[in-house]
Design a protein around this motif. Structure first.
Motif, short mmCIF file in Angstrom:
data_model
loop_
_atom_site.label_atom_id
_atom_site.label_comp_id
_atom_site.label_asym_id
_atom_site.label_seq_id
_atom_site.Cartn_x
_atom_site.Cartn_y
_atom_site.Cartn_z
N VAL A 265 2.14 -6.69 -4.79
CA VAL A 265 2.24 -7.56 -3.62
C VAL A 265 0.88 -8.22 -3.41
N TRP A 266 0.90 -9.55 -3.23
CA TRP A 266 -0.33 -10.31 -2.98
C TRP A 266 -0.39 -10.65 -1.50
N LEU A 267 -1.61 -10.43 -0.89
CA LEU A 267 -1.82 -10.73 0.52
C LEU A 267 -3.09 -11.57 0.67
N ARG A 268 -3.09 -12.44 1.69
CA ARG A 268 -4.26 -13.24 2.02
C ARG A 268 -4.73 -12.87 3.41
N ARG A 269 -5.97 -12.39 3.50
CA ARG A 269 -6.51 -11.96 4.78
C ARG A 269 -6.95 -13.17 5.61
N GLU A 270 -7.41 -12.87 6.85
CA GLU A 270 -7.81 -13.94 7.74
C GLU A 270 -9.05 -14.67 7.22
N ASP A 271 -9.94 -13.95 6.51
CA ASP A 271 -11.14 -14.60 5.99
C ASP A 271 -10.89 -15.38 4.71
N GLY A 272 -9.66 -15.44 4.23
CA GLY A 272 -9.33 -16.21 3.04
C GLY A 272 -9.32 -15.41 1.75
N THR A 273 -9.78 -14.17 1.77
CA THR A 273 -9.78 -13.35 0.56
C THR A 273 -8.38 -12.86 0.26
N LYS A 274 -8.09 -12.74 -1.03
CA LYS A 274 -6.78 -12.28 -1.48
C LYS A 274 -6.87 -10.83 -1.96
N THR A 275 -5.84 -10.08 -1.70
CA THR A 275 -5.77 -8.67 -2.06
C THR A 275 -4.48 -8.41 -2.81
N LYS A 276 -4.58 -7.71 -3.93
CA LYS A 276 -3.40 -7.33 -4.73
C LYS A 276 -3.16 -5.84 -4.55
N ILE A 277 -1.95 -5.48 -4.16
CA ILE A 277 -1.58 -4.08 -3.92
C ILE A 277 -0.44 -3.72 -4.86
N TYR A 278 -0.61 -2.63 -5.60
CA TYR A 278 0.46 -2.14 -6.47
C TYR A 278 1.42 -1.29 -5.64
N VAL A 279 2.66 -1.27 -6.10
CA VAL A 279 3.67 -0.46 -5.42
C VAL A 279 3.31 1.02 -5.47
N SER A 280 2.70 1.46 -6.58
CA SER A 280 2.30 2.86 -6.69
C SER A 280 1.24 3.22 -5.65
N GLN A 281 0.35 2.28 -5.31
CA GLN A 281 -0.65 2.54 -4.29
C GLN A 281 -0.01 2.68 -2.91
N LEU A 282 1.03 1.88 -2.64
CA LEU A 282 1.76 2.04 -1.39
C LEU A 282 2.50 3.38 -1.36
N GLN A 283 3.06 3.78 -2.50
CA GLN A 283 3.78 5.05 -2.56
C GLN A 283 2.86 6.24 -2.34
N LYS A 284 1.60 6.15 -2.82
CA LYS A 284 0.66 7.26 -2.69
C LYS A 284 -0.13 7.21 -1.38
N GLY A 285 0.05 6.18 -0.59
CA GLY A 285 -0.62 6.13 0.69
C GLY A 285 -2.01 5.55 0.66
N LYS A 286 -2.45 5.02 -0.47
CA LYS A 286 -3.78 4.40 -0.51
C LYS A 286 -3.82 3.14 0.35
N TYR A 287 -2.71 2.43 0.41
CA TYR A 287 -2.56 1.25 1.27
C TYR A 287 -1.31 1.46 2.13
N SER A 288 -1.33 0.87 3.31
CA SER A 288 -0.16 0.89 4.17
C SER A 288 -0.09 -0.43 4.93
N VAL A 289 1.14 -0.88 5.17
CA VAL A 289 1.36 -2.13 5.89
C VAL A 289 2.35 -1.88 7.02
N ARG A 290 2.22 -2.70 8.03
CA ARG A 290 3.17 -2.68 9.16
C ARG A 290 3.27 -4.07 9.73
N LYS A 291 4.33 -4.32 10.45
CA LYS A 291 4.56 -5.64 10.98
C LYS A 291 3.55 -5.97 12.07
N ALA A 292 3.09 -7.23 12.04
CA ALA A 292 2.11 -7.66 13.04
C ALA A 292 2.78 -7.88 14.40
#
Length: 292
Positions: A265-292
């Motif tokens: 999953v690709w995300l763009r932060r407010e400062d313009g930087t892009k972040t790539k998150i693997y599904v495995s990282q979400l599964q292991k809890g290294k990253y987490s997302v929630r609705k704004a």
């Protein structure tokens, strides 16, 4: 000499005149019909010759009535062939792009699964190594005690480990001393029990000394990508949606999902930087997302 004069009445003169005129009219009508037939036959032959000439011109490709529609048809054919070629190129490009997306998704899924498998195997191996270290320490202590304490020194007789050792006499000492009346085998058993209890009570303390942090399989989160959308912990996230991104101990940051593929999953932060998150990282809890 006498003269005989025939006197005609007006009625007889009219009838003769009418009959004569009638005969003349019939003759003229017959002549006209004959001339009309001749002209009709002549016109038919001329039209037939013209049609045959046109057919010959059409067969030879010289007739204007044939060349003009033929030019229009050929022009339309060229336009349709050009349009079909462009459509074919676009279809091939779409198929090629889909193929590349599928290959990229498969590679990313493979890399994600490889990372997940590597982490699981690493955690299992580290846990086994820790167990072996604990067992080795226990075995070393036991061997040391058995070799140094239980085996009698300078004895020619074979030592029987199952034969109870003789109780030593309490030494006579003076002063505030503490005298332990335990045998060596009792001390060994107590030491082994203490080591096992320590290993069972504080497993997390021992794991904190390991350089690589091992996560429990039961702590995994539900995360997967299907049909261009992210399914995470019962919520569905799609491209262009605003979310709150949490990374470890960092402060939560607001971001927008820009792309969702098979394994990332690709995300763009407010400062313009892009972040790539693997599904495995979400599964292991290294990253987490929630609705704004």
């Amino acid at each position: 000499m006498g003269w005989k004069i025939n006197v005609l009445c007006p009625t007889e003169m009219d009838e003769e005149d009418c009959e004569r005129r009638r005969s003349e009219c019939l003759d003229e009508m017959c002549d006209l019909e004959k001339q009309f037939s001749e002209l009709k036959e002549k016109l038919f032959k001329e039209r037939l010759n013209q049609v045959k000439a046109k057919l010959e011109d059409v067969a030879s490709g010289r007739a204007a009535e044939y060349l003009d529609p033929l030019g229009v048809l050929q022009n339309n054919m060229k336009i349709r062939i050009e349009v079909a070629g462009i459509y074919k190129g676009l279809c091939l490009e779409v198929v090629r792009n889909k193929h590349e997306c599928e290959l990229q998704g498969a590679r990313q899924h493979l890399e994600s699964e490889k990372l997940l498998l590597y982490d699981n195997m690493q955690s299992e191996l580290l846990e086994r190594i820790q167990r072996l270290e604990d067992d080795r320490q226990s075995i070393d202590i036991t061997s040391e005690w058995w070799d140094d304490k239980l085996r009698p020194k300078n004895s020619l007789k074979k030592w029987d480990p199952f034969r109870p050792a003789k109780r030593k006499k309490a030494p006579l000492v003076s002063g505030p001393y503490i005298v332990y009346m335990l045998r060596d085998i009792d001390i060994l058993e107590d030491w082994t029990a203490i080591k096992k209890a320590k290993a069972a009570v504080s497993p997390q303390k021992r794991k904190s000394d390991v350089l690589v942090k091992v996560e429990k399989p039961g702590a995994q989160f539900s995360a997967r990508c299907e049909d261009g959308r992210l399914h995470y912990e019962g919520e569905i996230y799609s491209k262009g949606q605003s979310v709150i991104l949490e990374v470890g101990d960092e402060a939560p940051a607001q971001a927008v999902i820009t792309a969702v593929s098979t394994g990332e999953v690709w995300l763009r932060r407010e400062d313009g930087t892009k972040t790539k998150i693997y599904v495995s990282q979400l599964q292991k809890g290294k990253y987490s997302v929630r609705k704004a």
